[in-house]
Enzyme design. Structure first.
Site, PDB file in Angstrom:
ATOM      1  N   GLY A   1       0.727  -1.289   0.212  1.00 22.83           N
ATOM      2  CA  GLY A   1      -0.095  -0.039  -0.206  1.00 22.83           C
ATOM      3  C   GLY A   1       0.718   1.179   0.190  1.00 22.83           C
ATOM      4  N   HIS A   2       1.776   1.297   0.774  1.00 20.25           N
ATOM      5  CA  HIS A   2       2.535   2.675   1.061  1.00 20.25           C
ATOM      6  C   HIS A   2       3.397   2.474  -0.354  1.00 20.25           C
ATOM      7  CE1 HIS A   2       2.644   1.161   5.290  1.00 20.25           C
ATOM      8  NE2 HIS A   2       2.414   2.534   5.430  1.00 20.25           N
TER       9      HIS A   2
ATOM     10  N   GLN B   1      -8.665  10.770   7.622  1.00 22.47           N
ATOM     11  CA  GLN B   1      -7.371  11.449   7.508  1.00 22.47           C
ATOM     12  C   GLN B   1      -7.324  12.105   6.161  1.00 22.47           C
ATOM     13  OE1 GLN B   1      -3.501   9.693   9.014  1.00 22.47           O
ATOM     14  NE2 GLN B   1      -3.280   9.204   7.005  1.00 22.47           N
TER      15      GLN B   1
ATOM     16  N   GLY C   1      -3.353   7.646   1.183  1.00 20.64           N
ATOM     17  CA  GLY C   1      -4.001   6.419   1.044  1.00 20.64           C
ATOM     18  C   GLY C   1      -5.652   6.656   1.375  1.00 20.64           C
TER      19      GLY C   1
HETATM   20  P1  AMP Z   1       0.783   4.671   7.836  1.00 19.59           P
HETATM   21  O1  AMP Z   1       2.114   4.221   7.932  1.00 19.59           O
HETATM   22  O2  AMP Z   1      -0.222   3.688   8.360  1.00 19.59           O
HETATM   23  O3  AMP Z   1       0.654   5.825   8.359  1.00 19.59           O
HETATM   24  O4  AMP Z   1       0.139   4.945   6.534  1.00 19.59           O
HETATM   25  C1  AMP Z   1       1.025   6.040   5.555  1.00 19.59           C
HETATM   26  C2  AMP Z   1       0.087   6.029   4.315  1.00 19.59           C
HETATM   27  O5  AMP Z   1      -0.098   5.113   3.501  1.00 19.59           O
HETATM   28  C3  AMP Z   1      -1.214   6.822   4.606  1.00 19.59           C
HETATM   29  O6  AMP Z   1      -1.558   7.728   3.615  1.00 19.59           O
HETATM   30  C4  AMP Z   1      -2.219   5.695   4.504  1.00 19.59           C
HETATM   31  O7  AMP Z   1      -3.412   5.871   4.086  1.00 19.59           O
HETATM   32  C5  AMP Z   1      -1.498   4.983   3.470  1.00 19.59           C
HETATM   33  N1  AMP Z   1      -1.822   3.351   3.367  1.00 19.59           N
HETATM   34  C6  AMP Z   1      -1.801   2.735   4.397  1.00 19.59           C
HETATM   35  N2  AMP Z   1      -2.279   1.364   4.028  1.00 19.59           N
HETATM   36  C7  AMP Z   1      -2.551   1.591   2.828  1.00 19.59           C
HETATM   37  C8  AMP Z   1      -3.246   0.595   1.847  1.00 19.59           C
HETATM   38  N3  AMP Z   1      -3.765  -0.602   2.045  1.00 19.59           N
HETATM   39  N4  AMP Z   1      -3.432   1.058   0.399  1.00 19.59           N
HETATM   40  C9  AMP Z   1      -3.315   2.140   0.052  1.00 19.59           C
HETATM   41  N5  AMP Z   1      -2.555   3.207   1.076  1.00 19.59           N
HETATM   42  C10 AMP Z   1      -2.195   2.701   2.401  1.00 19.59           C
END
Ligand code: AMP
Length: 278
Positions: A35-36, A153, A147
């Protein structure tokens, strides 16, 4: 790939580009997954330079255990970023972003921050916005990628840049999922294989809502609650139907693609969230 531990070094590096390069920015808390990496790929497509920050932001955790247990896989993260051709990583210690004893700023995001995560993670959005404001001020990206998985958010950050009168464009990116439909998440690492299998229930419920929209909000919500009641190790925190514009609960559908259903649930102590736009 350049790796910077201090904002001073990072800004020095960026100042060499002047206004000649577009900068794409992907803020993360590490424990990177597909995802990231998809966000970085979007940044690579749309911008000259892609920057990823890896920083576990202490002010956005309302639960100290959640912060303490947050996975840390920096070496592997850097390998993954190198592979997807990320240009710059910013991985600061806490004292590069916060002064001693500094707490989150207090923001007014109106209705956007009241329901769902706003209700169940008090203070979370103030902490998240505090660090995002700092990061945007340091990097001043052309586009910042977020994401859709963290739907509230995403809409709050869009509001934040308006409040900051920042020229940065906030771009939402589709949720990347496991084959089972389970949204990729750093927290999935904390689930056993069998828990992961059961966790696909979240996506099954979201999918059911998409396929049965004509049943209406109340019946769909009841359906989700019933599905979770059947599970032993899985507890529903909320299943909320909201209008995208306000992030407030709805009783009847808004226009097509202006509604979302969001679910938060705990499986064996791990908090999982997901949503789908309807
Ligand atoms: P985090 O490290 O959880 O703070 O996420 C960092 C970024 O990655 C944020 O913008 C999240 O929304 C995005 N993100 C996390 N999981 C996914 C996913 N499965 N698909 C797309 N983006 C994601």
């Amino acid at each position: 790939m350049f790796i910077f531990k201090s904002k001073k070094e990072l800004q020095k590096h960026l100042s060499a580009f002047g206004n000649k390069k577009t900068i794409g920015f992907v803020p993360t808390m590490g424990a990177l997954h597909q995802g990231h990496l998809h966000l970085i790929e979007q940044s690579n497509l749309k911008c000259d330079i892609s920057i990823c920050s890896i920083f576990v932001n202490p002010t956005q955790f309302n639960n100290p255990n959640d912060l303490a247990n947050y996975p840390n896989t920096l070496t592997i993260d850097l390998e993954k970023l190198e592979k997807v051709k990320c240009d710059i990583v910013y991985n600061p210690p806490v004292n590069d972003l916060y002064t001693q004893g500094e707490t989150a700023k207090s923001y007014d995001f109106g209705s956007l921050a009241t329901a769902m995560e706003g209700e169940f993670r008090p203070g979370h959005f103030n902490g998240m916005a505090t660090v995002i404001e700092k990061l945007l001020n340091i990097i001043n990206p052309t586009i910042a990628f977020f994401g859709q998985k963290d739907l509230q958010q995403l809409y709050i950050v869009k509001d934040l840049v308006k409040q900051m009168q920042s020229a940065t464009v906030i771009e939402g990116v589709q949720t990347v999922r496991e084959e089972s439909g389970l949204a990729k998440s750093s927290r999935n690492k904390l689930l056993s294989e069998s828990a992961k299998k059961e966790a696909r229930l979240i996506y099954n419920c979201l999918n059911y809502c998409q396929k049965n929209k004509e049943k209406g909000v109340d019946k769909l919500k009841f359906h989700i609650q019933q599905q979770f009641l059947k599970q032993k190790n899985f507890t529903l925190e909320y299943a909320e139907f909201v209008a995208l514009k306000t992030m407030l609960p709805i009783k009847d559908w808004e226009e097509e693609n202006e509604n979302a259903v969001s679910i938060s649930a705990y499986h064996s102590g791990v908090r999982l969230i997901d949503n789908i736009i309807l």
